[in-house]
Scaffold this motif. Structure first.
Motif, PDB file in Angstrom:
ATOM      1  N   PRO A  86       0.800  -1.232   0.000  1.00 40.23           N
ATOM      2  CA  PRO A  86       0.000   0.000   0.000  1.00 40.23           C
ATOM      3  C   PRO A  86       0.833   1.284   0.000  1.00 40.23           C
ATOM      4  CG  PRO A  86      -1.045  -1.620   1.393  1.00 40.23           C
ATOM      5  CD  PRO A  86       0.302  -2.194   0.999  1.00 40.23           C
ATOM      6  N   ASP A  87       1.991   1.290   0.651  1.00 43.10           N
ATOM      7  CA  ASP A  87       2.859   2.468   0.622  1.00 43.10           C
ATOM      8  C   ASP A  87       3.335   2.751  -0.795  1.00 43.10           C
ATOM      9  OD1 ASP A  87       4.548   4.616   1.611  1.00 43.10           O
ATOM     10  OD2 ASP A  87       6.232   3.219   1.461  1.00 43.10           O
ATOM     11  N   ALA A  88       3.800   1.733  -1.507  1.00 43.38           N
ATOM     12  CA  ALA A  88       4.251   1.912  -2.895  1.00 43.38           C
ATOM     13  C   ALA A  88       3.093   2.373  -3.769  1.00 43.38           C
ATOM     14  CB  ALA A  88       4.863   0.621  -3.425  1.00 43.38           C
ATOM     15  N   ARG A  89       1.929   1.771  -3.582  1.00 35.76           N
ATOM     16  CA  ARG A  89       0.737   2.181  -4.347  1.00 35.76           C
ATOM     17  C   ARG A  89       0.445   3.655  -4.129  1.00 35.76           C
ATOM     18  NH1 ARG A  89      -3.969   0.084  -1.356  1.00 35.76           N
ATOM     19  NH2 ARG A  89      -3.391   1.899  -0.110  1.00 35.76           N
ATOM     20  N   ASP A  90       0.431   4.076  -2.852  1.00 34.78           N
ATOM     21  CA  ASP A  90       0.096   5.464  -2.543  1.00 34.78           C
ATOM     22  C   ASP A  90       1.138   6.437  -3.099  1.00 34.78           C
ATOM     23  OD1 ASP A  90      -2.128   4.445  -1.283  1.00 34.78           O
ATOM     24  OD2 ASP A  90      -1.343   4.755   0.748  1.00 34.78           O
ATOM     25  N   ARG A  91       2.403   6.041  -3.052  1.00 37.64           N
ATOM     26  CA  ARG A  91       3.456   6.885  -3.621  1.00 37.64           C
ATOM     27  C   ARG A  91       3.286   6.997  -5.133  1.00 37.64           C
ATOM     28  NH1 ARG A  91       8.461   7.366  -0.631  1.00 37.64           N
ATOM     29  NH2 ARG A  91       8.146   6.702   1.518  1.00 37.64           N
ATOM     30  N   TRP A  92       2.988   5.871  -5.794  1.00 35.20           N
ATOM     31  CA  TRP A  92       2.770   5.871  -7.239  1.00 35.20           C
ATOM     32  C   TRP A  92       1.629   6.818  -7.583  1.00 35.20           C
ATOM     33  CZ3 TRP A  92      -0.590   5.272 -11.174  1.00 35.20           C
ATOM     34  CH2 TRP A  92      -0.074   4.952 -12.427  1.00 35.20           C
ATOM     35  N   LEU A  93       0.533   6.680  -6.841  1.00 38.78           N
ATOM     36  CA  LEU A  93      -0.621   7.545  -7.093  1.00 38.78           C
ATOM     37  C   LEU A  93      -0.290   9.014  -6.849  1.00 38.78           C
ATOM     38  CD1 LEU A  93      -3.512   5.379  -5.629  1.00 38.78           C
ATOM     39  CD2 LEU A  93      -3.296   6.172  -8.004  1.00 38.78           C
ATOM     40  N   ALA A  94       0.493   9.304  -5.829  1.00 40.03           N
ATOM     41  CA  ALA A  94       0.861  10.698  -5.545  1.00 40.03           C
ATOM     42  C   ALA A  94       1.688  11.292  -6.682  1.00 40.03           C
ATOM     43  CB  ALA A  94       1.627  10.786  -4.226  1.00 40.03           C
ATOM     44  N   HIS A  95       2.632  10.520  -7.220  1.00 48.70           N
ATOM     45  CA  HIS A  95       3.450  11.022  -8.325  1.00 48.70           C
ATOM     46  C   HIS A  95       2.616  11.192  -9.595  1.00 48.70           C
ATOM     47  CE1 HIS A  95       7.131  11.011  -6.085  1.00 48.70           C
ATOM     48  NE2 HIS A  95       6.969   9.733  -5.769  1.00 48.70           N
ATOM     49  N   MET A  96       1.699  10.256  -9.841  1.00 49.83           N
ATOM     50  CA  MET A  96       0.849  10.395 -11.024  1.00 49.83           C
ATOM     51  C   MET A  96      -0.087  11.588 -10.851  1.00 49.83           C
ATOM     52  SD  MET A  96       0.274   9.551 -14.083  1.00 49.83           S
ATOM     53  CE  MET A  96       1.079   7.973 -14.360  1.00 49.83           C
ATOM     54  N   SER A  97      -0.617  11.775  -9.658  1.00 52.06           N
ATOM     55  CA  SER A  97      -1.495  12.916  -9.402  1.00 52.06           C
ATOM     56  C   SER A  97      -0.743  14.234  -9.587  1.00 52.06           C
ATOM     57  CB  SER A  97      -2.080  12.820  -7.994  1.00 52.06           C
ATOM     58  OG  SER A  97      -2.964  13.888  -7.764  1.00 52.06           O
ATOM     59  N   ALA A  98       0.489  14.300  -9.099  1.00 55.07           N
ATOM     60  CA  ALA A  98       1.297  15.506  -9.271  1.00 55.07           C
ATOM     61  C   ALA A  98       1.553  15.778 -10.754  1.00 55.07           C
ATOM     62  CB  ALA A  98       2.614  15.377  -8.512  1.00 55.07           C
ATOM     63  N   ALA A  99       1.820  14.734 -11.516  1.00 56.30           N
ATOM     64  CA  ALA A  99       2.025  14.896 -12.964  1.00 56.30           C
ATOM     65  C   ALA A  99       0.736  15.378 -13.626  1.00 56.30           C
ATOM     66  CB  ALA A  99       2.506  13.592 -13.586  1.00 56.30           C
ATOM     67  N   LEU A 100      -0.380  14.780 -13.244  1.00 55.57           N
ATOM     68  CA  LEU A 100      -1.670  15.200 -13.805  1.00 55.57           C
ATOM     69  C   LEU A 100      -1.959  16.659 -13.475  1.00 55.57           C
ATOM     70  CD1 LEU A 100      -3.779  12.023 -13.014  1.00 55.57           C
ATOM     71  CD2 LEU A 100      -3.337  12.939 -15.313  1.00 55.57           C
ATOM     72  N   ASP A 101      -1.572  17.097 -12.276  1.00 52.77           N
ATOM     73  CA  ASP A 101      -1.798  18.492 -11.872  1.00 52.77           C
ATOM     74  C   ASP A 101      -1.151  19.481 -12.833  1.00 52.77           C
ATOM     75  OD1 ASP A 101      -3.209  17.715  -9.592  1.00 52.77           O
ATOM     76  OD2 ASP A 101      -1.517  18.053  -8.227  1.00 52.77           O
ATOM     77  N   THR A 102      -0.072  19.084 -13.486  1.00 54.74           N
ATOM     78  CA  THR A 102       0.659  19.988 -14.375  1.00 54.74           C
ATOM     79  C   THR A 102       0.084  20.044 -15.786  1.00 54.74           C
ATOM     80  OG1 THR A 102       2.252  18.364 -15.246  1.00 54.74           O
ATOM     81  CG2 THR A 102       2.782  19.421 -13.118  1.00 54.74           C
ATOM     82  N   MET A 103      -0.881  19.175 -16.083  1.00 56.54           N
ATOM     83  CA  MET A 103      -1.310  19.009 -17.462  1.00 56.54           C
ATOM     84  C   MET A 103      -2.462  19.918 -17.900  1.00 56.54           C
ATOM     85  SD  MET A 103       0.882  16.815 -18.622  1.00 56.54           S
ATOM     86  CE  MET A 103       0.157  16.399 -20.199  1.00 56.54           C
ATOM     87  N   GLY A 104      -3.198  20.478 -16.973  1.00 54.98           N
ATOM     88  CA  GLY A 104      -4.288  21.376 -17.355  1.00 54.98           C
ATOM     89  C   GLY A 104      -5.462  20.681 -18.019  1.00 54.98           C
ATOM     90  N   PHE A 105      -5.699  19.431 -17.689  1.00 53.80           N
ATOM     91  CA  PHE A 105      -6.817  18.696 -18.273  1.00 53.80           C
ATOM     92  C   PHE A 105      -8.153  19.232 -17.761  1.00 53.80           C
ATOM     93  CE2 PHE A 105      -3.779  14.877 -18.413  1.00 53.80           C
ATOM     94  CZ  PHE A 105      -3.464  15.083 -19.750  1.00 53.80           C
ATOM     95  N   SER A 106      -9.179  19.042 -18.555  1.00 55.19           N
ATOM     96  CA  SER A 106     -10.528  19.409 -18.119  1.00 55.19           C
ATOM     97  C   SER A 106     -10.922  18.536 -16.924  1.00 55.19           C
ATOM     98  CB  SER A 106     -11.527  19.192 -19.262  1.00 55.19           C
ATOM     99  OG  SER A 106     -11.728  17.795 -19.467  1.00 55.19           O
ATOM    100  N   PRO A 107     -11.880  18.993 -16.132  1.00 54.98           N
ATOM    101  CA  PRO A 107     -12.316  18.168 -14.994  1.00 54.98           C
ATOM    102  C   PRO A 107     -12.801  16.770 -15.411  1.00 54.98           C
ATOM    103  CG  PRO A 107     -13.112  20.402 -14.725  1.00 54.98           C
ATOM    104  CD  PRO A 107     -12.504  20.317 -16.108  1.00 54.98           C
ATOM    105  N   MET A 108     -13.453  16.657 -16.544  1.00 56.86           N
ATOM    106  CA  MET A 108     -13.948  15.356 -16.995  1.00 56.86           C
ATOM    107  C   MET A 108     -12.791  14.423 -17.343  1.00 56.86           C
ATOM    108  SD  MET A 108     -16.630  13.542 -17.405  1.00 56.86           S
ATOM    109  CE  MET A 108     -18.081  14.466 -17.786  1.00 56.86           C
ATOM    110  N   VAL A 109     -11.799  14.935 -18.052  1.00 54.51           N
ATOM    111  CA  VAL A 109     -10.625  14.123 -18.391  1.00 54.51           C
ATOM    112  C   VAL A 109      -9.888  13.743 -17.119  1.00 54.51           C
ATOM    113  CG1 VAL A 109      -8.328  14.210 -19.461  1.00 54.51           C
ATOM    114  CG2 VAL A 109     -10.340  14.980 -20.741  1.00 54.51           C
ATOM    115  N   ARG A 110      -9.683  14.701 -16.246  1.00 54.15           N
ATOM    116  CA  ARG A 110      -8.965  14.425 -14.996  1.00 54.15           C
ATOM    117  C   ARG A 110      -9.692  13.356 -14.187  1.00 54.15           C
ATOM    118  NH1 ARG A 110      -4.853  16.623 -11.582  1.00 54.15           N
ATOM    119  NH2 ARG A 110      -4.738  15.077  -9.918  1.00 54.15           N
TER     120      ARG A 110
END
Length: 134
Positions: A86-110
């Motif tokens: 679960p720690d690795a999973r949560d870290r993976w999700l945090a890094h992907m979320s941070a990357a997604l934050d930089t992309m400017g996607f619409s709320p539906m895409v996000r």
């Protein structure tokens, strides 16, 4: 019935170049993570970027390049050798979320991407043992 091509999330975000940018930003974070980075091929980061960006592009409606080159994704099987707790999973999700934050996607895409990443990351957990010392 319309003969118009289907419009996919892949098309909406701008195609493969967008997925490559997302994945590069994701790996920027992973490279700084002492739990996740040892799981990745430091000597083949470009290969890892290619694989993940092609997989995500295909999943979200792009060309089947990933499957044509590597076969069925078999995500759980491909990750079984790694200590995904679960720690690795949560870290993976945090890094992907941070990357997604930089992309400017619409709320539906996000929302669509977040939902997929959450399901996939939870499915990859293969142990509840603590992360081994490096």
């Amino acid at each position: 019935m319309s003969d118009a091509p289907l419009h996919t999330l892949y098309d909406e975000v701008g195609g493969m170049a967008t997925f490559e940018t997302l994945v590069r930003r994701f790996y920027d974070g992973v490279q700084q993570d002492p739990v996740l980075w040892p799981m990745y091929p430091a000597d083949d980061l470009d290969g890892a970027i290619w694989r993940l960006s092609r997989f995500l592009g295909q999943y979200f409606g792009g060309p089947a390049t990933y499957s044509s080159m590597r076969g069925h994704p078999r995500l759980r099987m491909r990750h079984v050798e790694f200590h995904v707790n679960p720690d690795a999973r949560d870290r993976w999700l945090a890094h992907m979320s941070a990357a997604l934050d930089t992309m400017g996607f619409s709320p539906m895409v996000r929302s669509s991407m977040d939902a997929y990443f959450d399901r996939a990351a939870h499915a990859m957990v293969n142990t509840f043992e603590p992360t081994p010392e490096q």
